[in-house]
Scaffold this motif. Sequence first.
Motif, PDB file in Angstrom:
ATOM      1  N   ASP A 134      -9.960   0.563 -30.546  1.00 45.67           N
ATOM      2  CA  ASP A 134     -10.956  -0.283 -29.897  1.00 45.67           C
ATOM      3  C   ASP A 134     -10.463  -1.725 -29.907  1.00 45.67           C
TER       4      ASP A 134
ATOM      5  N   ASN B 224      -9.744  -3.762 -19.937  1.00 43.23           N
ATOM      6  CA  ASN B 224      -9.023  -2.807 -19.107  1.00 43.23           C
ATOM      7  C   ASN B 224      -9.962  -2.214 -18.062  1.00 43.23           C
ATOM      8  N   ASN B 225      -9.448  -1.299 -17.271  1.00 45.41           N
ATOM      9  CA  ASN B 225     -10.235  -0.733 -16.179  1.00 45.41           C
ATOM     10  C   ASN B 225     -11.450   0.049 -16.640  1.00 45.41           C
ATOM     11  N   ASP B 226     -11.435   0.538 -17.893  1.00 46.35           N
ATOM     12  CA  ASP B 226     -12.549   1.346 -18.378  1.00 46.35           C
ATOM     13  C   ASP B 226     -13.650   0.510 -19.017  1.00 46.35           C
ATOM     14  N   ALA B 227     -13.553  -0.816 -18.937  1.00 45.12           N
ATOM     15  CA  ALA B 227     -14.548  -1.695 -19.559  1.00 45.12           C
ATOM     16  C   ALA B 227     -15.239  -2.553 -18.500  1.00 45.12           C
ATOM     17  N   THR B 228     -16.501  -2.868 -18.785  1.00 45.87           N
ATOM     18  CA  THR B 228     -17.286  -3.740 -17.900  1.00 45.87           C
ATOM     19  C   THR B 228     -17.482  -5.085 -18.592  1.00 45.87           C
TER      20      THR B 228
ATOM     21  N   ARG C 228     -21.358  -5.537 -25.701  1.00 47.22           N
ATOM     22  CA  ARG C 228     -20.876  -4.586 -26.699  1.00 47.22           C
ATOM     23  C   ARG C 228     -21.915  -4.521 -27.806  1.00 47.22           C
TER      24      ARG C 228
ATOM     25  N   ARG D 165      -8.092  -5.871 -15.607  1.00 50.50           N
ATOM     26  CA  ARG D 165      -8.767  -4.949 -14.693  1.00 50.50           C
ATOM     27  C   ARG D 165      -8.185  -5.048 -13.281  1.00 50.50           C
TER      28      ARG D 165
ATOM     29  N   THR E 115      -9.855  -4.472 -10.672  1.00 50.11           N
ATOM     30  CA  THR E 115     -10.907  -4.937  -9.770  1.00 50.11           C
ATOM     31  C   THR E 115     -11.148  -6.437  -9.842  1.00 50.11           C
TER      32      THR E 115
ATOM     33  N   ASN F 132      -2.966  -5.815 -13.720  1.00 50.29           N
ATOM     34  CA  ASN F 132      -3.446  -5.001 -12.608  1.00 50.29           C
ATOM     35  C   ASN F 132      -4.277  -5.770 -11.585  1.00 50.29           C
TER      36      ASN F 132
END
Length: 332
Positions: A130, A136-140, A145, A188, A190, A220
Amino acid sequence: MSIYQRVSVDAALHVLRDINRKMDVTQNHVTTGQRVAKASDNAVYWSVATTARTDNKAISAVQDALGMAAATMGTAYTGVQNVIDVVSEIKAKLVAASEDGVDKDKINEELKQLQERLRSVSESATFNSDNWVVLNNDATPTQPRQIPASFIRNADGTVSVGMLSYHIDNTPVGSTTSKDARYLIDDRATGTGEYGVLTSDHFATELGVSQNYVLMTSKNGTTTGQVVISLSSTTTQGQVSEMISVVDAALSQLTTVGSAFGALEKRINLQNDFATKLHDNNTAGIGRLVDADMEEESSRLKALQTQQQLGLQSLNIANATYDTVRQLFQNF
């Protein structure tokens, strides 16, 4: 003289049976250490103690979660602190590059090494897979948190789990700004790196400098127009000054991020201390309800053993009258 069972024998047997029953109960208290071991011993106390035991298991799980969170926060804080040290070195190198006659190309080689170290430190600030400083791409980025912090039993018997939130993870109001850079790196696909202090170009745009300077680019994200801070023999004094301004602004935001992690780590430690005390108080309360007083029970057991011996002697005395009757008939 009657040869049927006498009243004295009945009395001795009754007393002995009562003593044996009390001895069984006391012996069980001494063996288990509890005076309320099952519901039939005391339904109310057993119910309260059983509920408190289940709550203690939940509190123990919360303590484990807090321990993991504290370790994660400690790792994140250490990562931010190291990054601050490295960025401070970068700032010092840029200040040195503003002097006349220095070899900017040589300083740039040092800058490259420091920038590589920035990514290495950020990506290494991971505990139990963690990482709270790299997006990364899997986090908003705008999703808080959360950490389990408390187990709550309400007055109506319902239960809930209280949470601690990383409070600077808030949805930005309007357009994203440098203040929304809550992480060290935003990788990310995006985004443009805007949520990472090291990858955001908002510091440069808000300062109005000539280039969209960043300390490093996102792996990315879209990086069009961004310029990684670097030096060459053609770098002007004005450009160096702009880079220093951008780095200084990033350092200010890094301090904010570090403070947030430090404050949350402190809250976690305080909550863990409270959970420990709550667990201990519950355990003490359970003990007062169901635990046996071992000194008292041991003394009672010793007294009952003495009474049992005396009861056996009384029964033997009462039974001795039957031997007298039997001896009378031996001469016939």
